[in-house]
Structures are given as C-alpha cells and as structure tokens.
Scaffold this active site. Structure first.
Site, PDB file in Angstrom:
ATOM      1  N   HIS A  75     -19.577  12.280   4.169  1.00 22.36           N
ATOM      2  CA  HIS A  75     -20.817  12.783   4.764  1.00 22.36           C
ATOM      3  C   HIS A  75     -22.029  11.868   4.601  1.00 22.36           C
ATOM      4  CE1 HIS A  75     -18.165  16.357   4.637  1.00 22.36           C
ATOM      5  NE2 HIS A  75     -18.650  16.492   5.863  1.00 22.36           N
ATOM      6  N   LEU A  88     -11.329  12.616  -0.795  1.00 15.17           N
ATOM      7  CA  LEU A  88     -12.005  11.309  -0.789  1.00 15.17           C
ATOM      8  C   LEU A  88     -12.579  10.978   0.580  1.00 15.17           C
ATOM      9  CD1 LEU A  88     -10.417   8.699   0.644  1.00 15.17           C
ATOM     10  CD2 LEU A  88      -8.878   8.999  -1.282  1.00 15.17           C
ATOM     11  N   TYR A  89     -12.061  11.676   1.627  1.00 10.39           N
ATOM     12  CA  TYR A  89     -12.522  11.406   2.991  1.00 10.39           C
ATOM     13  C   TYR A  89     -13.782  12.187   3.358  1.00 10.39           C
ATOM     14  CZ  TYR A  89     -10.585   8.582   6.832  1.00 10.39           C
ATOM     15  OH  TYR A  89     -10.326   7.581   7.723  1.00 10.39           O
ATOM     16  N   HIS A 114      -9.791  15.260  11.329  1.00 10.87           N
ATOM     17  CA  HIS A 114      -9.710  16.723  11.366  1.00 10.87           C
ATOM     18  C   HIS A 114      -8.400  17.232  11.964  1.00 10.87           C
ATOM     19  CE1 HIS A 114     -13.571  16.845   9.643  1.00 10.87           C
ATOM     20  NE2 HIS A 114     -13.924  18.031  10.059  1.00 10.87           N
ATOM     21  N   SER A 164      -3.772   6.270   3.911  1.00 12.50           N
ATOM     22  CA  SER A 164      -4.042   6.030   5.316  1.00 12.50           C
ATOM     23  C   SER A 164      -2.876   5.302   5.993  1.00 12.50           C
ATOM     24  CB  SER A 164      -5.342   5.228   5.424  1.00 12.50           C
ATOM     25  OG  SER A 164      -5.471   4.678   6.703  1.00 12.50           O
ATOM     26  N   GLY A 173      -7.720   5.207  -0.896  1.00 12.07           N
ATOM     27  CA  GLY A 173      -7.704   5.636   0.502  1.00 12.07           C
ATOM     28  C   GLY A 173      -6.702   4.866   1.352  1.00 12.07           C
ATOM     29  N   ARG A 215       0.827  -1.204   0.000  1.00 11.78           N
ATOM     30  CA  ARG A 215       0.000   0.000   0.000  1.00 11.78           C
ATOM     31  C   ARG A 215       0.865   1.259   0.000  1.00 11.78           C
ATOM     32  NH1 ARG A 215      -5.266  -1.178  -1.407  1.00 11.78           N
ATOM     33  NH2 ARG A 215      -6.251  -2.614   0.033  1.00 11.78           N
ATOM     34  N   GLN A 258     -14.473  11.594  11.884  1.00 14.07           N
ATOM     35  CA  GLN A 258     -14.443  13.050  11.773  1.00 14.07           C
ATOM     36  C   GLN A 258     -13.424  13.638  12.750  1.00 14.07           C
ATOM     37  OE1 GLN A 258     -18.155  14.892  12.857  1.00 14.07           O
ATOM     38  NE2 GLN A 258     -17.739  16.760  11.671  1.00 14.07           N
ATOM     39  N   TYR A 290     -12.102  -7.244   6.451  1.00 14.40           N
ATOM     40  CA  TYR A 290     -11.214  -8.405   6.321  1.00 14.40           C
ATOM     41  C   TYR A 290     -11.402  -9.381   7.471  1.00 14.40           C
ATOM     42  CZ  TYR A 290      -8.389  -5.594   3.001  1.00 14.40           C
ATOM     43  OH  TYR A 290      -7.955  -4.826   1.957  1.00 14.40           O
TER      44      TYR A 290
HETATM   45  C1  HEM Z   1     -22.783  16.604  11.825  1.00 19.96           C
HETATM   46  C2  HEM Z   1     -21.827  16.280  11.102  1.00 19.96           C
HETATM   47  C3  HEM Z   1     -21.039  17.066  10.099  1.00 19.96           C
HETATM   48  C4  HEM Z   1     -21.171  18.340   9.639  1.00 19.96           C
HETATM   49  C5  HEM Z   1     -22.216  19.363  10.010  1.00 19.96           C
HETATM   50  C6  HEM Z   1     -20.084  18.562   8.710  1.00 19.96           C
HETATM   51  C7  HEM Z   1     -19.857  19.740   8.040  1.00 19.96           C
HETATM   52  C8  HEM Z   1     -18.710  20.045   7.340  1.00 19.96           C
HETATM   53  C9  HEM Z   1     -18.388  21.334   6.789  1.00 19.96           C
HETATM   54  C10 HEM Z   1     -19.261  22.577   6.878  1.00 19.96           C
HETATM   55  C11 HEM Z   1     -17.189  21.229   6.203  1.00 19.96           C
HETATM   56  C12 HEM Z   1     -16.408  22.334   5.477  1.00 19.96           C
HETATM   57  C13 HEM Z   1     -16.788  22.290   4.027  1.00 19.96           C
HETATM   58  C14 HEM Z   1     -16.096  23.317   3.194  1.00 19.96           C
HETATM   59  O1  HEM Z   1     -14.960  23.086   2.807  1.00 19.96           O
HETATM   60  O2  HEM Z   1     -16.709  24.359   2.918  1.00 19.96           O
HETATM   61  C15 HEM Z   1     -16.735  19.866   6.370  1.00 19.96           C
HETATM   62  C16 HEM Z   1     -15.543  19.383   5.949  1.00 19.96           C
HETATM   63  C17 HEM Z   1     -15.127  18.067   6.095  1.00 19.96           C
HETATM   64  N1  HEM Z   1     -15.848  17.029   6.652  1.00 19.96           N
HETATM   65 FE1  HEM Z   1     -17.619  17.196   7.568  1.00 19.96          FE
HETATM   66  N2  HEM Z   1     -19.351  17.430   8.617  1.00 19.96           N
HETATM   67  C18 HEM Z   1     -19.885  16.498   9.443  1.00 19.96           C
HETATM   68  C19 HEM Z   1     -19.460  15.208   9.632  1.00 19.96           C
HETATM   69  C20 HEM Z   1     -18.372  14.632   9.017  1.00 19.96           C
HETATM   70  C21 HEM Z   1     -18.002  13.253   9.148  1.00 19.96           C
HETATM   71  C22 HEM Z   1     -18.740  12.194   9.962  1.00 19.96           C
HETATM   72  C23 HEM Z   1     -16.884  13.079   8.411  1.00 19.96           C
HETATM   73  C24 HEM Z   1     -16.211  11.751   8.284  1.00 19.96           C
HETATM   74  C25 HEM Z   1     -15.049  11.500   7.822  1.00 19.96           C
HETATM   75  C26 HEM Z   1     -16.530  14.366   7.829  1.00 19.96           C
HETATM   76  C27 HEM Z   1     -15.428  14.651   7.030  1.00 19.96           C
HETATM   77  C28 HEM Z   1     -15.073  15.904   6.594  1.00 19.96           C
HETATM   78  C29 HEM Z   1     -13.797  16.221   5.968  1.00 19.96           C
HETATM   79  C30 HEM Z   1     -12.644  15.269   5.721  1.00 19.96           C
HETATM   80  C31 HEM Z   1     -13.828  17.580   5.675  1.00 19.96           C
HETATM   81  C32 HEM Z   1     -12.698  18.435   5.086  1.00 19.96           C
HETATM   82  C33 HEM Z   1     -12.026  19.181   6.225  1.00 19.96           C
HETATM   83  C34 HEM Z   1     -11.063  20.228   5.784  1.00 19.96           C
HETATM   84  O3  HEM Z   1     -10.624  20.195   4.651  1.00 19.96           O
HETATM   85  O4  HEM Z   1     -10.723  21.105   6.606  1.00 19.96           O
HETATM   86  N3  HEM Z   1     -17.471  15.277   8.203  1.00 19.96           N
HETATM   87  N4  HEM Z   1     -17.700  19.168   7.050  1.00 19.96           N
END
Ligand code: HEM
Ligand SMILES: *[C@@H]1O[C@H](CO)[C@@H](O)[C@H](O)[C@H]1NC(C)=O
Ligand SMILES: *[C@@H]1O[C@H](CO)[C@@H](O)[C@H](O)[C@H]1NC(C)=O
Ligand SMILES: *[C@@H]1O[C@H](CO)[C@@H](O)[C@H](O)[C@H]1NC(C)=O
Ligand SMILES: *[C@@H]1O[C@H](CO)[C@@H](O)[C@H](O)[C@H]1NC(C)=O
Length: 603
Positions: free
Chosen positions: A374, A370-371, A193, A516, A512, A106, A189, A341
C-alpha cells in the site's frame, strides 16, 4: 507434603508451559519434533546439515555456502555493469543459462507439494489437501509457547495501531527511486487479487482462490456459474457494452453476477467483471476493461484461424492464451522493472524441462502478507489535469467513462508511485488496512522476521539498527519489541532499509521472488505437455503469448495507443507511440522506452 506438591505443580506448569520447539532450535530448515514434554529432535534429512540442531554442514554444503555470494552482492552485480549485461543478454546460451539458474535457485526455496497451513504446524493430509487454506512457508508458532514469537521478546506484542502510526504511516509522500508508476501499482493490485482472495468470513488463514495461481479467475469468475453469466455464448466472447464508442464491461443487471458496490452507485455504473471487488478502484476496473477487450480480440483472431470451432472451444483457448500473455508480461515487464536488473529476464518454460520442478503451486499466507504494498499509493490520483482524492476516486466508475481508458493509461504512466520499504509511507486512507495486516499476521501466529530470513537463507538481523539502517525508528522499535528476534514480519518488511536506490529492502525481494517465480512457472501451461502451439490454437495463438508485452496489450485495446510502461520516464515521453501492432518486430524497434536513455546511472 506441601513442598512436594509445589514441586510437582511447578514441574507440571514448567513442562506444559513451553514446548522445546518454541525456541526454534533446528537450523537450516531442519524440522523440530517434540519427544515427550521437554525433549525435541531435529530432522535434518536432505538439508545438507547434520548434528543435534542441523548446524554442521556436510562437505558439499560447506563448499557451496562458502562459495556462494550474498544476496546483496548478487543484487549489486545484476543492477550494475550495464555494458557487460548488454553483451550477455545477446548471447542466448549465456542468457538462458543464467535465466535457468534464476528460476531454479529461487523456486527451490518453495516447498512443493506444499506442507503446513495456519492450523497445522506439522505435515498432515488435511493441510495438504484442503485448498481453502493458504499454505505456510513456516509453521505457526505453537499455542503453548511463552511469547507470541516463541521464546523471544515480550509476552505481549505492541498495539498494532500504534506500530502503524509510529512507523508505517506516511508523513510526506516518498516517491519510489526506481520510478515505479501507477500503471504498475494497479497492475500489481489487479494481477495479485486473482490469488490473494482472503475468505474474510472464515478468517485470514483461508482463501477463496482455489486455483492458487494465475488462472485469471479475476477475468472469468471463480465459479463456473459466474463464468457462464459473464460469457456472451457467441464466438467465445465475454459480454460487453459499448459506451462512447468503446467496449466496457457489462453491468450487474446485464449479467446477474454479484459485485460489491455501495448503495449509492447507480445501476449503469455497476460494471460486472470476474472479481467481485474490482468496482473498488477505477485503476482495477481499467485493467479489467483492458483484459476484457483483449479476450474478445483474441477470440476474433482465433476464430479466423478456426472457423470450425464452437463458442466453448474459442473461449477456452482464448483463456489459455490470456494466461500465457499474463505470465509473459509479469516476467518480462513487471518483474523486470521491479528487479532493477540489467540482465534481461525472459519467459521461457523450456528452461525448466530438464530440471526437477513441480508444475503445481499453493499460495502462501506469507506471500499475501508481504504483498501488501500500500505504500505504492499516492496521496491523490491524477488523471489528465483532474485530481481525485481517495474519497472521490474509490467506487467511482464514472472516472473511467469521463476520461476513457487511453487517458487513464497515459496519466497513470506519468504518475509516480510511493516507495514501499524504508518506513512511513502508507497513506492515511489505508491506515486500517495496514493495521489489519499486522493483526491478521498475529492471528495466524507468524514467526519472527528473523525466522523468515533464515528460512530463505538470509542472515538474521543482529540489531534493529541493522534492520532500518537508521537510529530513530530502530531505537523506538527496540524499546517496543525488546529483541530483534521478536520483530514481526510485516512491519519489519516495511521499515527495512531499502537497497540503494531501490523500492524494497533485501527481505522483501528474497522472500517475494521465490513465491512469485514458483507461482508463475508452476502454472500448468508451462509444463511440457501444455507448452506447445496446439494448446493455444496453433502458431498464431502461441505467437500472441510469446510476443505479449504491456505496451502491446495497451495498444491492441485502446483507441490511440498511448505510450506506456511500468515506470515514469525521466525525460518527457515522446507524445504518442506510433506502434504497428500487427508486426511484433516493429514493436521492439519503435518502443520509445528502448530509445530513451535508461535511468541506469543512479541505480
Ligand atoms: C486505492 C487503492 C487501494 C485500496 C483502497 C486498498 C484497500 C485494501 C483493503 C480494504 C484490503 C482488505 C484489508 C483487510 O484484510 O481487511 C486490501 C487488501 C490487499 N491489498 Fe489493497 N488497496 C489498494 C491498493 C492496493 C495495491 C496497489 C496493492 C498492490 C499490490 C494492494 C495489495 C493488497 C493485497 C495483496 C491485499 C490482500 C488481499 C486479500 O488477502 O484478499 N492493494 N486492500
Ligand atoms: C542445540 O540447541 C539447543 C537449544 O538452543 C542448545 O541448548 C544446544 O546446546 C544445541 N546443541 C548443539 C550441539 O549445539
Ligand atoms: C477445510 O477446512 C475448513 C476448516 O477446518 C473446513 O471448514 C472446510 O470444510 C474444509 N474444506 C474441505 C473441502 O474439506
Ligand atoms: C490500540 O490502541 C488504540 C488507540 O491507539 C485503541 O483504540 C485500541 O483498542 C488498542 N488495541 C488493543 C488491541 O489494545
Ligand atoms: C466521480 O468522478 C466523476 C468524474 O470525474 C466526478 O465528477 C465526481 O465528482 C466523482 N464522484 C465523487 C463522489 O467524488
């Protein structure tokens, strides 16, 4: 005269219109370099291929490619034949050999040291050294290319909101067939983050996460200044407050760190933790609280071993232990669950000590994109017979105080999450987030889904029907994009046909997993000089790392040790797990997850 100037003009337009690299002529990770305006050369060095376009395999490459089973075959084998895997899992030599192979095969797909970024499609010192950028697995599409995907597809991509509306938005909730639960979703999440921290002021190409990996800045703060404000400065611990007899994060007022809260949130509910945005979702604040408690607990354990150590050394050692625990839990609980697995994944850095492997990591923009899982999110959040819609749930820390951590864990363990691939499962509440994912990918000039498939040694899709495995969405996608080679990465990942009984399709996993595992094992604590008891305060600390699990993390830090897992159980869980936290082997023995029949038959 007129004719010749038209000829001259059209030559000028033609030669400046399209770089010959726009058509991605170089195969098998060969590097395309323009020579003048209308010639190119492919650099096939060490690709195992030669020829004008790096398409002719050397003998050894040919042999490897011929013998290598397809990813879908490997996946099938790893997710079936449970009885055989149970035997292999108990033969350390075989288990280690296979785990070593998983890790190297990987991580070899990730360039390390990193190469491109969203502003540099060729190697440059600036791209290498400027940590404010996410790196890129594939260079951006050249600005002079005839179409957004190079030469394939239409001149303009379809409207992003329309793509989300037609293909990504949820009609009715589709539960994940692997049984992924909300405990998993919020862990995902919370965990990611720390390294997906887009610097929105600068743009999608930039990150605020300068550690580029698992550094637990979401617990301790990105800057030293923030860290010091969060620290108690006594016994190595972090600041905390006691509410309802339990430990919770301190308030913004107590710490003077900045947090993002809307104006209506009262002062006593403005909890302060490492990551500024963790007030957004009580699920995030739940994990933040658990890790805060874990840090202070580990400090007590280490302090008992080392009464001679000062606050600083206790703090620093506890941080390394928590980094180790995190990686252990992510590999052995989180990735284990996601993979489906029957082969048991193990966290053992020693497996890489005789391999060529770089202990460094740079987060890629594509990994972030890819992550965006939502679709995991449900329509409403259920905690102990109360039901919260998004509006009631978001920015509402009183949910945590009302229920307590134990009850939240118990409820999120029981609530199933949504399936990610297969299309039409993004809840309306995050509609705009999905649109932004597409728009940011365009802004960063991502190459097509098929170019990414090739980059990760997958066969490019030949039709939209092959991508989605159905006829309705694929026909609509075809009319919008015109060409399967112009299909975009992010919507492609979300509409891709899931593997049988699985949460993801092939592309999500095969892109992914390399990012990872490289990110987890590329951590400094996995290197030969760090990976030893003394780094973690001695045998006791090292043992905390090596015996970490999600269940143990929860039991050590909640009052009544609720049963937990990253997936829902088919049969009802046996009330509360009675787990003796002080004994690691006892934990394995009574963990109800091990006693309950696995959901193996239908997977
Ligand atoms: C109640 C739950 C959640 C809300 C309200 C939410 C909302 C958001 C918002 C507003 C953004 C920023 C989008 C933008 O770039 O304008 C974001 C980014 C992101 N979310 Fe969520 N999200 C939620 C749950 C999750 C979950 C469960 C994951 C699972 C992996 C996830 C993964 C991500 C990722 C990877 C980003 C990009 C972060 C970054 O680039 O800084 N989110 N989300
Ligand atoms: C290399 O690719 C170019 C552009 O796609 C093509 O015209 C050419 O025939 C290829 N060369 C070989 C040797 O296949
Ligand atoms: C990284 O690149 C950005 C954009 O060019 C620039 O604003 C920033 O100052 C650079 N950072 C460093 C540390 O050079
Ligand atoms: C996409 O369509 C929506 C309406 O469906 C519209 O509001 C938006 O402006 C369009 N975006 C672009 C970039 O054309
Ligand atoms: C926040 O959660 C509390 C506790 O469950 C609940 O009573 C309240 O209605 C929620 N707030 C909003 C704005 O929905």
């Amino acid at each position: 005269m007129i004719i010749s100037s038209i000829a001259f003009l059209s030559l000028l337009v033609f030669s400046q219109a399209a770089s010959p690299c726009c058509s991605n002529p170089c195969q098998n990770a060969g590097v395309c370099v323009t020579i003048g305006y209308d010639h190119y050369e492919c650099d096939c060095t060490r690709t195992g291929y030669y020829g004008e376009n790096c398409t002719t395999p050397q003998f050894l490459t040919w042999l490897k490619v011929t013998l290598k089973p397809t990813p879908n075959t490997v996946h099938y084998i790893l997710t079936h034949f449970k009885g055989i895997w149970n035997i292999i899992n108990n033969i350390p030599f075989l288990q280690n050999t296979i785990m070593g192979y998983v890790l190297t095969s990987r991580s070899h797909l990730i360039d390390s040291p990193p190469t491109y970024n969203s502003h540099y499609g060729y190697k440059s010192w600036e791209a290498y050294s400027n940590l404010s950028y996410y790196t890129r697995s594939l260079p951006p599409v050249g600005k002079d290319c005839p179409t957004p995907m190079g030469v394939k597809g239409k001149k303009e991509l379809p409207n992003a909101s329309m793509i989300v509306e037609r293909f990504l938005l949820r009609r009715t909730f589709i539960p994940d067939p692997q049984g992924t639960n909300m405990m998993f979703a919020f862990f995902a999440q919370h965990f990611t983050h720390q390294f997906f921290k887009t610097d929105t002021k600068r743009g999608a190409a930039f990150t605020k996460g300068l550690g580029h990996g698992v550094d637990l800045n979401h617990v301790y703060g990105e800057s030293l200044d923030r860290q010091h404000k969060l620290r108690l400065k006594k016994d190595g611990k972090l600041k905390y407050q006691i509410l309802n007899g339990e430990v919770y994060p301190p308030t913004v007022k107590d710490t003077e760190v900045e947090m993002m809260y809307p104006p209506h949130v009262p002062e006593h509910l403005r909890f302060a933790v490492g990551h500024e945005v963790f007030g957004l979702v009580p699920g995030l604040m739940m994990y933040a609280t658990i890790w805060l408690r874990e840090h202070n607990r580990v400090c007590d354990v280490i302090a008992q071993e080392h009464p001679e150590w000062d606050d600083e050394r206790l703090f620093q050692t506890a941080r390394l232990i928590l980094i180790g625990e995190t990686i252990k839990i992510v590999i052995e609980d989180y990735v284990q669950h996601l993979s489906g697995y029957h082969f048991k994944l193990t966290f053992d850095p020693q497996l890489l000590f005789n391999q060529r492997f770089q202990y460094q990591n740079r987060i890629a923009a594509e990994f972030n994109t890819l992550y965006h899982w939502h679709p995991l999110l449900p329509d409403t959040f259920q905690i102990n017979k109360r039901e919260y819609n998004f509006q009631q749930f978001l920015y509402n820390n009183s949910v945590i105080l009302e229920h307590g951590i134990s009850q939240m864990v118990e409820s999120f363990t029981k609530q199933i999450a949504g399936r990610v691939s297969g299309g039409r499962n993004v809840p309306a509440a995050v509609f705009r987030v999905a649109v932004a994912s597409i728009e940011q990918s365009r802004e960063m000039r991502y190459q097509s889904l098929n170019e990414y498939r090739k980059r990760f040694t997958l066969k490019p899709y030949e039709s939209f029907e092959e991508l989605t495995g159905e006829k309705e969405m694929s026909a609509e996608l075809e009319s919008l994009y015109g060409d399967i080679d112009a299909m975009e990465l992010y919507p492609g990942l979300l509409v891709e046909k899931p593997r049988p009984g699985a949460i993801f399709g092939e592309t999500m996993v095969e892109l992914g997993a390399p990012f990872s595992l490289k990110g987890l094992m590329g951590n400094a604590i996995c290197s030969p000089e760090y990976w030893k008891p003394s780094t973690f305060g001695g045998r006791v600390g090292f043992e905390i790392v090596n015996s970490a699990s999600l269940q143990k993390l929860i039991c050590s830090n909640t009052k009544d040790c609720p049963f937990t897992s990253f997936h829902v159980l088919k049969s009802k869980p046996t009330e509360t797990a009675t787990i003796n936290v002080s004994s690691n082997s006892a934990l394995e023995d009574v963990n109800p997850a091990l006693l309950l029949k696995e959901r193996s038959s239908e997977l």
